[in-house]
Design an enzyme around this catalytic site. Structure first.
Site, PDB file in Angstrom:
ATOM      1  N   ARG A  52      44.363  20.376  41.886  1.00 19.83           N
ATOM      2  CA  ARG A  52      44.011  20.912  43.195  1.00 19.83           C
ATOM      3  C   ARG A  52      42.964  22.023  43.145  1.00 19.83           C
ATOM      4  O   ARG A  52      41.934  21.945  43.839  1.00 19.83           O
ATOM      5  CB  ARG A  52      45.277  21.405  43.908  1.00 19.83           C
ATOM      6  N   ASP A  76      36.347  32.809  67.305  1.00 19.59           N
ATOM      7  CA  ASP A  76      35.245  32.601  68.247  1.00 19.59           C
ATOM      8  C   ASP A  76      33.926  32.647  67.478  1.00 19.59           C
ATOM      9  O   ASP A  76      33.618  33.658  66.837  1.00 19.59           O
ATOM     10  CB  ASP A  76      35.279  33.708  69.306  1.00 19.59           C
ATOM     11  N   CYS A 124      46.002  27.234  41.644  1.00 21.67           N
ATOM     12  CA  CYS A 124      47.125  26.295  41.758  1.00 21.67           C
ATOM     13  C   CYS A 124      47.988  26.473  40.515  1.00 21.67           C
ATOM     14  O   CYS A 124      47.994  27.564  39.926  1.00 21.67           O
ATOM     15  CB  CYS A 124      46.667  24.851  41.967  1.00 21.67           C
TER      16      CYS A 124
END
Length: 215
Positions: free
Chosen positions: A21, A124, A15
């Protein structure tokens, strides 16, 4: 398996100041990927307040979820850090661009944390299982996830990819920022650890950090 960074798969979180953050993302990821996972996480800032601890409002939010910020000191981002990382997660698109400008070869392994989380959800699970192989550690699963997730890259509004900067702002903004990054970390952790099914899954019993989102 040996990775770019050595025996462990290394995540670099970036960051600006490395006091809000990125350290929060770092500590949450460390809580999720415990010893034996084969994953090492560290952070740095593009304009780091070198040596400074995590900002108190962010410390409180981490503690609320059983995660400590003890011992943290902000570091300045360097090109060797980027070159040696297997995955670079940034707070915003601007940070992502900064990283890639410094080390162009990192473009395919650099994402905002929310971007990777969004793309990981579209992978998936069976395809990830097959790519990682049987009995894969989290490190191998994360290494397999990144190229699969990259296929899902698409243009979305910046506000969907960025984590709000709370530095020197209100507690409400800290809450907003933490909520964004916490959800992203949980999504990535659930995917890597293979716990997409409903139900509370505690990643590390000693911390109370769970991969289940709060409602």
């Amino acid at each position: 398996m040996a990775y770019r960074s050595g025996e462990d798969y290394t995540i670099l979180v970036v960051c600006t100041g490395n006091v809000c953050r990125s350290p929060a993302i770092e500590r949450l990821l460390r809580s999720a990927f415990v010893a034996g996972s084969g994953i090492d996480v560290h952070s740095a800032g593009t304009g780091a307040l070198v040596g400074e601890p995590v900002q108190p409002p962010m410390v409180k939010l981490l503690q609320r979820h059983g995660v400590t910020a003890d011992g943290f000191a902000a570091r300045a981002l360097t090109e060797p850090m980027v070159s040696g990382a297997d995955l670079v997660l940034t707070a915003t698109r601007a940070h992502r661009a900064d990283v890639v400008e410094r080390v162009p070869a990192a473009v395919r392994r650099t994402f905002t944390v929310r971007e990777l989380a969004r793309m990981a959800e579209a992978v998936d699970p069976a395809e990830l299982d097959a790519a990682a192989g049987a009995d894969a550690r989290p490190a191998e699963r994360l290494a397999a996830l990144v190229p699969l997730a990259s296929r899902q890259r698409a243009q979305v509004p910046a506000e969907l990819d960025d984590v709000v900067d709370p530095y020197r702002r209100s507690e409400e903004v800290y809450e907003e920022s933490f909520g964004q990054l916490l959800l992203a970390v949980r999504t990535i952790a659930r995917t890597v650890l293979g716990v997409r099914a409903a139900g509370s899954v505690r990643v590390e019993p000693s911390t109370g950090f769970s991969t289940r989102s709060r409602h």
